[in-house]
Design an enzyme around this catalytic site. Sequence first.
Site, mmCIF file in Angstrom:
data_model
loop_
_atom_site.group_PDB
_atom_site.id
_atom_site.type_symbol
_atom_site.label_atom_id
_atom_site.label_comp_id
_atom_site.label_asym_id
_atom_site.label_seq_id
_atom_site.Cartn_x
_atom_site.Cartn_y
_atom_site.Cartn_z
ATOM 1 N N HIS A 146 -22.728 -30.021 -59.981
ATOM 2 C CA HIS A 146 -23.296 -29.791 -58.639
ATOM 3 C C HIS A 146 -22.752 -28.516 -57.988
ATOM 4 O O HIS A 146 -23.302 -28.051 -56.993
ATOM 5 C CB HIS A 146 -22.981 -30.967 -57.708
ATOM 6 C CG HIS A 146 -23.655 -32.246 -58.104
ATOM 7 N ND1 HIS A 146 -25.017 -32.329 -58.293
ATOM 8 C CD2 HIS A 146 -23.161 -33.486 -58.350
ATOM 9 C CE1 HIS A 146 -25.330 -33.575 -58.640
ATOM 10 N NE2 HIS A 146 -24.222 -34.292 -58.691
HETATM 11 ZN ZN LIG Z 1 -23.843 -37.896 -61.378
#
Ligand SMILES: [Zn+2]
Length: 739
Positions: A225
């Site tokens: 992320h």
């Molecule tokens: Zn994840």
Amino acid sequence: MDIPDHLMDGDVMDTTEVHETTINMDPFVLGMRSPVAQTKHQKLSNGDRVAHSRSPSFRQEIMTTTAKPALEQLPYSTSQTGLVYDVRMRFHVEVRPEVNQGVHPEDPRRIYAIYKELVDAGLVDDPSTVSLAPSVLARIPTRFVTKQEVCAVHSERHWEFVISLELWDNEDLHNGGSQMDSIYLSKNSPMCARLSAGGAIEACRGILNGHVKNAIAVIRPPGHHAEHDEPMGFCLFNNVPIAVKACQNEFKDTCRKVLILDWDVHHGNGVQQAFYNDPNVLYISLHVHQGGKFYPAGPKGDHLHCGEGPGLGKNINIPWRTAGMTDADYVLAFQKIVMPIAQDFDPDLVVVSAGFDAAEGDMLGKCHVSPAGYAHMTHMLMSLADGKVAVCLEGGYNLRSIAVSALAVTRTLMGEPPGRLATTIPTPSGVDSIEEVLRQQAKYWPCLYPKDPSKRIKQTEGERIHDIVREYQAGWLWENLGMSDLFIAHSKTSRSFTNQVLATSNHSESRPLLVIFHDPPDLVGTPDPRTQRLELHNTWLTDSVKQYIRWAYDRGFAVIDVNVPKHLTDLEETHEHAEEIDGKKNIDETQLLAKYLWDNYIELSESKHIFMLGIGKAYTSIVNFLKENDRCRERLTKVIGFISDECTLPSYKSTTDDFLDRWYRDASKIFVATGHYVWEKHKFKPPGKKWGTLQRSDYNDMQEMLSHHCKEVTGILTVLTDDWEPEAAPVVGASEGET
Ligand SMILES: [Zn+2]
């Protein structure tokens, strides 16, 4: 971002690698009990260049070689699998855990749970291991990632920010983390983040150097992320892209094209961002998307984000519309999308962003992938890139689930066959998600079908078969039963209902009235997989509703017939594939239409017997309409419903009136497909009143259900109208008597 020339994609490499079997005595490979045969990649000098393995001369060689090849050793199967694990990566912890919120899901024990599982299985030469497997994992030491390596993916500001954390006090660390998107910070975060990224690099380097055949990196914090200039979603440095860039830089000729396969249940927004315009890194992510509602929310993880510039087509999102995906969904996605594309791309290295949060038991992912499911995916990926696969841990928050899943993956990397799959039948939602991606990616990948026909249809000014079929139906109903369009005011209802409501001219008279809401009839046929053409002589229109209309008409009933299109639109007609995505919009619009018809026609009729017949998804709209319009109950004689195994079963539970469901049970008869989930759910206890009076059909297919239960339904209507003197039906047109 500029892509250097040597990294641009091309069909044929100008250098070729060969495998040379050597004995590896390198102390790098710790934990090795005896020297085993290893492979080394050796670049041929210019004078020794041989043709690419797919060139015609290779084929000629195969065709003309008659001599038996000399016996070779087995360089791959006798090599070891690498393991990256360093206990120091456990030191990234919350400085002040929130009271009452339990342990943070990104729990430092995650990596230990996996390591311990590998030790207990005898795969790691650890002091605590009692008995070892014959060939253990080769320990690969991790190291600190360098600033230069990190800044190939992140901004310098981002690097400085992470490194500076070791100087922050606890108060600032706590406050700083809570202001970010799903992040906690500690003094040890820089050390752990540097080891985690360094571990991913060393796992890949170990493979490319030929020290190990493949590897698993049990690392944290996770990375996928983390964006160029921002930590998020428990991630500080984006480990996998950092490793990929470092390897492309170091092994320019042998690691040119890389596949990053991300099976973490969340979309790897940071990985997508890092390579969005890069033709040499193929990013494929399978993740729960839920129309952009699942973390990291928004459209970036949808199937339409395919890369840009030279990277167009090299970003492949396989976004699940719902949670609850199983082994069968993942395996189908691999068979239909991942493997054909990956084989076409032909990578030099495969790196797996391996979150285990789609695993059975994970509270964040809510999916059901079994250890065998992960093993099968690993096994398929091992057929690529001469088996060079590096598996790097990302998310996964159930300690037990991640441990058994990682063990299954590791055993597969070591050469054990994958276990047996938990499920082999994909979910309908999974199949829909996969088809949607196929339609999109077939634009960029010659190996994928079906190709999108919208351009061809546009050029020839094609018409939707839906409209042609409804016109045909309207013609038949007019010619045979004298039914015609009922006026519908468009200010109150969707324009899509134009020409969809037909009625006999006697609909306001004092005779039984049958109001039918049905899904469009089915077209049955198999399109040519390559041209997508449905040959008309092999395509059939099946419409069992007609027999109900015919019966009611013959008996002298008035009939209102509503065809509910699956795709409602108020926009101009387009020629693109129309998804039936927003089921709720359809149901709401149909409910509005039901109210309009009730207020303007049904309520004004003098009939003493009003029947509503809801078929398929249209039945839900009828139930919702009845729930919100109390006064209909007095006029309504019976509600008949047909629910196939693809439809949800709506309930008639009212929040205000406890007796309503009792009324509904008496006033309804609902035929439900034999394979519908309601029967599974109520195996031991019959379904409650709120569903109405349910009857299990012997069939699943709607047309079969309608045909099979026609006599039963008309029998019910006959009994309920026994005070009605049937009249001869009016003779209409010349074709009376046809069926
Ligand atoms: Zn994840």
